[in-house]
Design an enzyme around this catalytic site. Structure first.
Site, PDB file in Angstrom:
ATOM      1  N   ALA A 107      12.780  54.698 -32.318  1.00 44.82           N
ATOM      2  CA  ALA A 107      11.280  54.613 -31.494  1.00 44.82           C
ATOM      3  C   ALA A 107      10.327  54.863 -32.406  1.00 44.82           C
ATOM      4  CB  ALA A 107      11.732  55.772 -30.454  1.00 44.82           C
ATOM      5  N   GLU A 108      10.463  55.148 -33.663  1.00 42.26           N
ATOM      6  CA  GLU A 108       9.212  55.388 -34.575  1.00 42.26           C
ATOM      7  C   GLU A 108       9.457  54.287 -35.650  1.00 42.26           C
ATOM      8  OE1 GLU A 108       8.658  59.739 -35.368  1.00 42.26           O
ATOM      9  OE2 GLU A 108      10.361  59.857 -34.189  1.00 42.26           O
ATOM     10  N   MET A 109       9.879  54.912 -36.845  1.00 42.26           N
ATOM     11  CA  MET A 109       9.659  53.579 -37.703  1.00 42.26           C
ATOM     12  C   MET A 109      10.953  52.781 -37.816  1.00 42.26           C
ATOM     13  SD  MET A 109       7.816  56.140 -40.676  1.00 42.26           S
ATOM     14  CE  MET A 109       7.525  54.903 -41.839  1.00 42.26           C
ATOM     15  N   HIS A 149       7.974  51.681 -33.053  1.00 38.75           N
ATOM     16  CA  HIS A 149       8.582  50.591 -33.245  1.00 38.75           C
ATOM     17  C   HIS A 149       8.780  49.545 -31.746  1.00 38.75           C
ATOM     18  CE1 HIS A 149      10.720  47.327 -35.502  1.00 38.75           C
ATOM     19  NE2 HIS A 149      11.522  47.257 -34.583  1.00 38.75           N
TER      20      HIS A 149
END
Length: 344
Positions: A133-135, A91
């Site tokens: 930091a991902e979805m 993200h």
């Protein structure tokens, strides 16, 4: 003279056959072939409805806050179950701290993630979707998105006919686990060899297999997944700051035990030739270099060029038959579907 020569040849052929039989028997004691049958799951009976729904969710980017990141973004089924590396981009273009592990054959691992913080694929499925930091989504975002599309609601009802409501975050995780459990890759040349076909490996691959066992690689990389079953320190003989960043202390972050500093789950080597770069930091781009590094930092041994090449040849025999996955057609969003957000 001619009779003696023929006898000598027959003795040599017989000796080679015995040596190959011994190699196969030893390998069978250390490794196991990937079964063709889909493995069973704890507390999550497999059904066609769950698998098909899980496949849709695996590819649906609308479960992320931005609406552009799906499970397949970092675990690309077309590139060995991983992304381009070295670490994933999530993200807001944030870079992850570690290399994405492959989703192929992950059902055979003792635990999920490099540090083993998720005991199974159900628990793992809940992590990335909520990681900032991902979805960068939430459980509420996931269930609101799914409930906003009647097609998804109907599929959850069919997958969980006894649940009220059927669309829950736990059930979201269960269907992803069911689909990911089908992502196994049997029928690699090495599997065929373990199943008794002595011609499935060529002479160089057999030499590499022998070295893989003799040098000590198989002490960690064993079982069905040729790894994934143990947690060991990375850099036992020679810590490498480039490959083992000082800030990432591995399993220590999970257990807080000093003995777990810089300890990571052993990387499974199934299909390893398909998914460079290597190691949890994603800093090595060829198998030749990775094999040489592992020999030195884990075993304290330096391989000759021939030994390195033979082991690499064996690793290529671990590439199995990838499942054919048709890209799913996803339900159309509605006015109730949460809009994407790139700001949070």
């Amino acid at each position: 003279m001619r009779k003696a020569s023929i006898t000598t040849v027959l003795v040599l052929v017989s000796s080679n056959a015995i040596a190959h039989d011994d190699l196969m028997m030893t390998a069978k004691q250390i490794f196991k072939p990937i079964p063709y049958a889909i493995p069973t799951l704890n507390d999550n009976p497999m059904t066609t409805e769950k698998v098909e729904l899980g496949k849709m969710l695996f590819f649906d980017p609308r479960l992320s806050a931005s609406g552009i990141i799906s499970c397949n973004t970092c675990h690309n089924l077309g590139t060995g179950g991983v992304d381009a590396g070295p670490t994933s981009v999530g993200h807001g273009w944030q870079r992850g701290a570690r290399r994405a592990p492959t989703v192929y054959n992950s059902v055979f691992n003792v635990a999920q993630f490099w540090d083993g913080r998720a005991p199974d694929l159900k628990a793992q499925a809940k992590g990335p979707v909520q990681a900032s930091a991902e979805m960068n989504a939430t459980a509420d975002h996931v269930t609101s998105t799914l409930n906003s599309m009647e097609d998804y609601v109907g599929k959850f009802k069919r997958a969980f006919p006894r649940d009220t409501p059927p669309v829950t975050f736990d059930n979201f995780a269960k269907v992803l686990e069911a689909f990911e459990a089908t992502l196994t890759t049997p029928a690699a040349p090495f599997d065929q060899y373990l199943n008794g076909d002595g011609n499935a490996l060529d002479d160089q691959q057999k030499a590499g297999l022998q070295l893989f066992m003799d040098k000590g690689c198989a002490s960690c990389h064993n079982g069905i997944n040729i790894g994934g079953q143990d947690f060991v320190p990375f850099g036992v003989m020679e810590p490498n700051i480039k490959l083992r960043p000082a800030a990432d202390q591995g399993r220590f972050a999970v257990t807080k035990a000093s003995s777990d500093q810089y300890v990571f789950r052993v990387a499974p080597l199934r299909n390893v030739a398909l998914r460079a770069p290597y190691f949890h930091s994603g800093q090595v781009w060829t198998l030749q270099e990775a094999v040489g590094i592992m020999s030195e930092v884990q075993l304290g041994a330096k391989l000759s060029e021939r030994e390195n090449n033979d082991i690499v040849a064996f690793l290529y025999s671990l590439s199995g038959r990838l499942p054919k996955i048709d890209y799913p057609i996803l339900p159309t969003r509605t006015k109730e579907t949460p809009p994407p957000s790139l700001d949070r």
